[in-house]
Write an enzyme that holds these catalytic residues in place. Structure first.
Site, short mmCIF file in Angstrom:
data_model
loop_
_atom_site.label_atom_id
_atom_site.label_comp_id
_atom_site.label_asym_id
_atom_site.label_seq_id
_atom_site.Cartn_x
_atom_site.Cartn_y
_atom_site.Cartn_z
N PRO A 2 4.01 3.23 -1.85
CA PRO A 2 2.73 3.63 -1.75
C PRO A 2 1.78 3.25 -3.08
CG PRO A 2 3.93 5.42 -0.82
CD PRO A 2 4.89 4.31 -1.31
N GLU A 3 0.76 2.71 -2.96
CA GLU A 3 0.12 2.40 -4.27
C GLU A 3 -1.01 3.51 -4.49
OE1 GLU A 3 -1.25 -1.39 -4.87
OE2 GLU A 3 0.44 -2.23 -3.94
#
Length: 292
Positions: A2-3
């Site tokens: 996840p960013e």
């Protein structure tokens, strides 16, 4: 992994039920995730009220009273879900197999008891406890650059960091000491919006006197806009990422270049095709025709 937009989406999903709630009990179903869980973790947080939920780069910050903060990272497959503790019904569909429920926050909120459950099949996530007043000294935060959503990210700041650098522009943007939280997906998308090649040097967008060129102004704006658009869309659901309500992010449906190899460029009248190259062992997607 996840960013920033995905972590911000998680924060916004958890905040309404966790902020102001008291931790009645912390249930630990295993002693470790990627790293061992903090010593006396349950005892340290039990009975404390959750003051707020924050985020630094790709880290979720669960801020407690008495100057304590739980620093959480989702790793490759971590997710949170919210479960009603009274009726036994889920507010939303279950996000993961329950055998991977490793940490359970039993909370007493304004509307009654509930559970917030951390699920992580691959166990690449982790949780630490740190003093909130000393978060700048947390090892992962000590050298982080400014957030891409804050006023500290400006073309003048980037010009100072990029001046005389021969490093490829994409690699420079992925450097977390330059900008915190920017990842591969959103760097590719921002460079496309600014019509800048990921292969050009970082120093090429700065004048000889150290001032930002027009291209750097366009890039700074593109970074802010792509992150804002991704957060508004709930992030991108690639592989394991899932929101707190069990739903998926939708920004991947708006990708202009990322994972679009061989497709026509979306820039009007461009006529180019999206290509993929490898930079520092990672895939880069861009349009050779309009990104110069």
């Amino acid at each position: 992994m996840p960013e920033l937009p995905e972590v911000e989406t998680v924060r916004r999903g958890l905040a309404p039920v966790m902020e102001g709630a008291r931790i009645e009990r912390l249930e630990l179903n295993r002693p470790d995730l990627r790293f061992p869980l903090p010593e006396n973790f349950a005892q340290a947080v039990t009975g404390r009220r959750i003051v707020s939920l924050g985020r630094r780069a790709k880290y979720l910050l669960i801020e407690l009273e008495d100057d304590l903060t739980i620093v959480a990272h989702l790793g490759m497959s971590g997710s949170f879900r919210i479960e009603d503790d009274v009726m036994g019904d889920f507010h939303h569909p279950r996000s993961k197999d329950r055998k991977h429920d490793h940490v359970v926050f039993h909370l007493q909120g304004p509307k009654g008891p509930l559970r917030v459950i951390y699920n992580d099949p691959r166990r690449f996530g982790f949780m630490h406890i740190w003093k909130r007043s000393e978060l700048d000294l947390y090892p992962a935060f000590a050298e982080l650059g400014p957030e891409p959503t804050g006023n500290a990210l400006s073309e003048a700041y980037l010009a100072a960091r990029f001046a005389n650098r021969s490093q490829p522009l994409k690699s420079a943007l992925l450097d977390q000491t330059v900008v915190a939280g920017l990842g591969n997906i959103y760097v590719c998308e921002a460079l496309w919006r600014a019509h800048l090649s990921p292969k050009r040097t970082a120093g090429s967008v700065v004048t000889m006197t150290g001032r930002p060129k027009k291209e750097l102004l366009l890039l700074t704006t593109a970074i802010r806009e792509v992150i804002a658009d991704a957060i508004a869309a709930g992030g991108s659901s690639l592989r394991d990422h899932i929101q707190t309500d069990g739903s998926l992010g939708y920004f991947q449906h708006s990708f202009s270049v990322y994972d679009q190899e061989g497709k026509p460029c979306r820039t009007p009248d461009c006529g180019g095709m999206v290509a993929r190259i490898t930079q520092a062992g990672r895939s880069t997607f861009y349009c050779p025709a309009c990104q110069r």
